[in-house]
Design an enzyme around this catalytic site. Structure first.
Site, PDB file in Angstrom:
ATOM      1  N   HIS A   1       1.061  17.100 -26.185  1.00 38.55           N
ATOM      2  CA  HIS A   1       0.880  15.681 -25.863  1.00 38.55           C
ATOM      3  C   HIS A   1      -0.439  15.094 -26.370  1.00 38.55           C
ATOM      4  CE1 HIS A   1       4.423  16.292 -23.476  1.00 38.55           C
ATOM      5  NE2 HIS A   1       4.436  15.028 -23.087  1.00 38.55           N
TER       6      HIS A   1
ATOM      7  N   GLU B   1      -2.968  17.878 -11.022  1.00 36.57           N
ATOM      8  CA  GLU B   1      -3.419  18.263 -12.356  1.00 36.57           C
ATOM      9  C   GLU B   1      -4.903  18.627 -12.387  1.00 36.57           C
ATOM     10  OE1 GLU B   1      -1.418  16.324 -15.848  1.00 36.57           O
ATOM     11  OE2 GLU B   1      -3.483  16.058 -16.506  1.00 36.57           O
TER      12      GLU B   1
ATOM     13  N   HIS C   1       8.250   9.025 -28.613  1.00 37.79           N
ATOM     14  CA  HIS C   1       7.447   9.976 -27.830  1.00 37.79           C
ATOM     15  C   HIS C   1       7.896  11.422 -28.090  1.00 37.79           C
ATOM     16  CE1 HIS C   1       5.073  11.508 -24.505  1.00 37.79           C
ATOM     17  NE2 HIS C   1       6.154  12.114 -24.028  1.00 37.79           N
TER      18      HIS C   1
ATOM     19  N   ASN D   1       1.066  19.419 -20.603  1.00 31.22           N
ATOM     20  CA  ASN D   1       0.615  18.470 -21.631  1.00 31.22           C
ATOM     21  C   ASN D   1       0.668  19.081 -23.029  1.00 31.22           C
ATOM     22  OD1 ASN D   1       0.140  16.670 -19.596  1.00 31.22           O
ATOM     23  ND2 ASN D   1      -2.022  17.178 -19.398  1.00 31.22           N
TER      24      ASN D   1
ATOM     25  N   LYS E   1       4.026  11.525 -10.929  1.00 26.11           N
ATOM     26  CA  LYS E   1       3.173  10.659 -11.756  1.00 26.11           C
ATOM     27  C   LYS E   1       3.872   9.320 -11.945  1.00 26.11           C
ATOM     28  CE  LYS E   1       0.514  13.904 -14.584  1.00 26.11           C
ATOM     29  NZ  LYS E   1       0.289  14.443 -15.958  1.00 26.11           N
TER      30      LYS E   1
ATOM     31  N   ARG F   1      -1.454  22.413 -14.057  1.00 25.39           N
ATOM     32  CA  ARG F   1      -0.467  21.406 -14.490  1.00 25.39           C
ATOM     33  C   ARG F   1      -0.706  20.929 -15.931  1.00 25.39           C
ATOM     34  NH1 ARG F   1       2.034  16.389 -10.942  1.00 25.39           N
ATOM     35  NH2 ARG F   1       3.215  15.442 -12.630  1.00 25.39           N
TER      36      ARG F   1
ATOM     37  N   GLU G   1      11.140  17.701 -24.414  1.00 26.77           N
ATOM     38  CA  GLU G   1      10.411  18.150 -23.213  1.00 26.77           C
ATOM     39  C   GLU G   1      11.028  19.444 -22.663  1.00 26.77           C
ATOM     40  OE1 GLU G   1       7.604  16.781 -22.151  1.00 26.77           O
ATOM     41  OE2 GLU G   1       7.627  14.847 -23.184  1.00 26.77           O
TER      42      GLU G   1
ATOM     43  N   LYS H   1       9.502  22.790 -14.102  1.00 26.34           N
ATOM     44  CA  LYS H   1       8.513  21.749 -13.823  1.00 26.34           C
ATOM     45  C   LYS H   1       8.111  21.769 -12.350  1.00 26.34           C
ATOM     46  CE  LYS H   1       6.676  17.304 -14.360  1.00 26.34           C
ATOM     47  NZ  LYS H   1       6.622  15.996 -14.925  1.00 26.34           N
TER      48      LYS H   1
ATOM     49  N   ARG I   1       0.815  -1.230   0.000  1.00 23.15           N
ATOM     50  CA  ARG I   1       0.000   0.000   0.000  1.00 23.15           C
ATOM     51  C   ARG I   1       0.848   1.280   0.000  1.00 23.15           C
ATOM     52  NH1 ARG I   1      -3.055  -3.104   3.614  1.00 23.15           N
ATOM     53  NH2 ARG I   1      -4.852  -3.991   2.577  1.00 23.15           N
TER      54      ARG I   1
ATOM     55  N   HIS J   1       0.294  12.069 -28.472  1.00 22.06           N
ATOM     56  CA  HIS J   1      -0.128  10.701 -28.112  1.00 22.06           C
ATOM     57  C   HIS J   1      -0.936  10.066 -29.248  1.00 22.06           C
ATOM     58  CE1 HIS J   1       0.356  11.216 -23.464  1.00 22.06           C
ATOM     59  NE2 HIS J   1       1.452  10.789 -24.054  1.00 22.06           N
TER      60      HIS J   1
HETATM   61  N1  GLY Z   1       4.552  14.863 -17.863  1.00 20.40           N
HETATM   62  C1  GLY Z   1       3.588  15.840 -17.542  1.00 20.40           C
HETATM   63  C2  GLY Z   1       3.324  15.940 -16.068  1.00 20.40           C
HETATM   64  O1  GLY Z   1       4.123  15.476 -15.270  1.00 20.40           O
HETATM   65  O2  GLY Z   1       2.340  16.490 -15.674  1.00 20.40           O
END
Ligand code: GLY
Length: 276
Positions: free
Chosen positions: A248, A237, A264, A245, A143, A241, A185, A227, A121, A252
């Site tokens: 993206h 997000e 990517h 993207n 993430k 945030r 990026e 970042k 957990r 994607h």
């Molecule tokens: N890769 C985009 C983010 O971390 O929100």
């Protein structure tokens, strides 16, 4: 070395960036994580380069550590790999008093982070990114996750690291093509947040592709600062945030339409042009 602090709902964590920092990793682990055992997770490309050395160095300072590897590549970022890794940890007797140390590129930081988020957990994770993509993007912000048939990163969790250690020396062992993919990026960070940084990246792109130590350290630092400023403001997000993207959504789609033959970074670069 620079230290950038990222804020989360439950506190803060440091991102350390500096050439040569990998040598000090065992001491950083002792300093920042209070656990008994370390599960170093790496893919089979990165394990011989950094994972095995790190295992030895960690054991040399008296820490209990084991190395777990999986086959390199996006095709491994699945629930199956997650299940093999978690079973391996259980079989090796790891418990709640453990920490996952993710050593590698974005696939590794995502999947090892997800192992940490779910094992018992949730146990702490230390991210040790070795590619531009992982240093600049994947290892910062919490993430974690795996891909599903329906799309990338669709199963996962927010699980902020206890510590991130980025050593730009490791970029030298990366194929140039992958450095290019990851640098996209950084251009994204410049495009969305910092015009001067975008210009600087344009001027130094060739040296960055060649993994020039000083310039890559500066770029990783600036990208991490940018970042960190975004994810500290909107960890989950819920709005701001989403700026990260940029490129993206269409990126994607292009990746999926090419059955993931398009990398990517290239897909996001095209996505940024199309979205702009
Ligand atoms: N890769 C985009 C983010 O971390 O929100």
């Amino acid at each position: 070395m620079i230290e950038v602090t990222v804020s989360t709902r439950n506190g803060t964590y440091p991102v350390l960036v500096g050439a040569g920092l990998l040598h000090g990793l065992p001491e950083f682990l002792t300093e920042h994580v209070d656990v008994n055992r370390f599960a170093i997770i790496s893919d089979d490309n990165v394990a011989p380069l950094y994972g095995e050395g790190l295992l030895e160095a960690t054991r040399a300072v008296g820490l209990d550590a084991r190395l777990f590897t999986f086959p390199a590549g996006e095709a491994s970022k699945t629930r199956k790999t997650w299940s093999i890794l978690t079973d391996d940890l259980l079989e090796a007797g790891f418990g709640r008093d453990s920490c996952v140390v993710a050593v590698g590129g974005g696939v590794t930081t995502d999947i090892a982070g997800f192992v940490a988020a779910t094992f018992m957990r949730g146990v702490p994770v230390v991210q040790v990114p070795t590619s531009y993509l992982a240093m600049i993007d994947a290892s910062v912000g919490g993430k974690t996750g795996v891909d599903a048939k329906a799309g990338k990163n669709l199963v996962g969790a927010f699980h902020p690291p206890a510590l991130v250690v980025a050593d730009p020396h490791s970029l030298a062992t990366l194929p140039r093509e992958e450095r290019a993919e990851g640098l996209v990026e950084a251009f994204k960070h410049g495009a969305i947040l910092d015009d001067a940084y975008f210009e600087q990246l344009n001027e130094t792109a060739v040296a960055l592709l060649d993994a020039d130590t000083k310039l890559s350290e500066e770029a990783v630092c600036r990208s991490v600062e940018l970042k960190a400023s975004v994810v500290s403001e909107d960890e989950f997000e819920s709005g701001y945030r989403q700026i990260l993207n940029f490129g993206h959504t269409l990126g994607h789609a292009l990746e999926a339409a090419s059955s993931y033959r398009l990398g990517h970074g290239k897909a996001v670069a095209l996505g940024m042009v199309l979205e702009a």
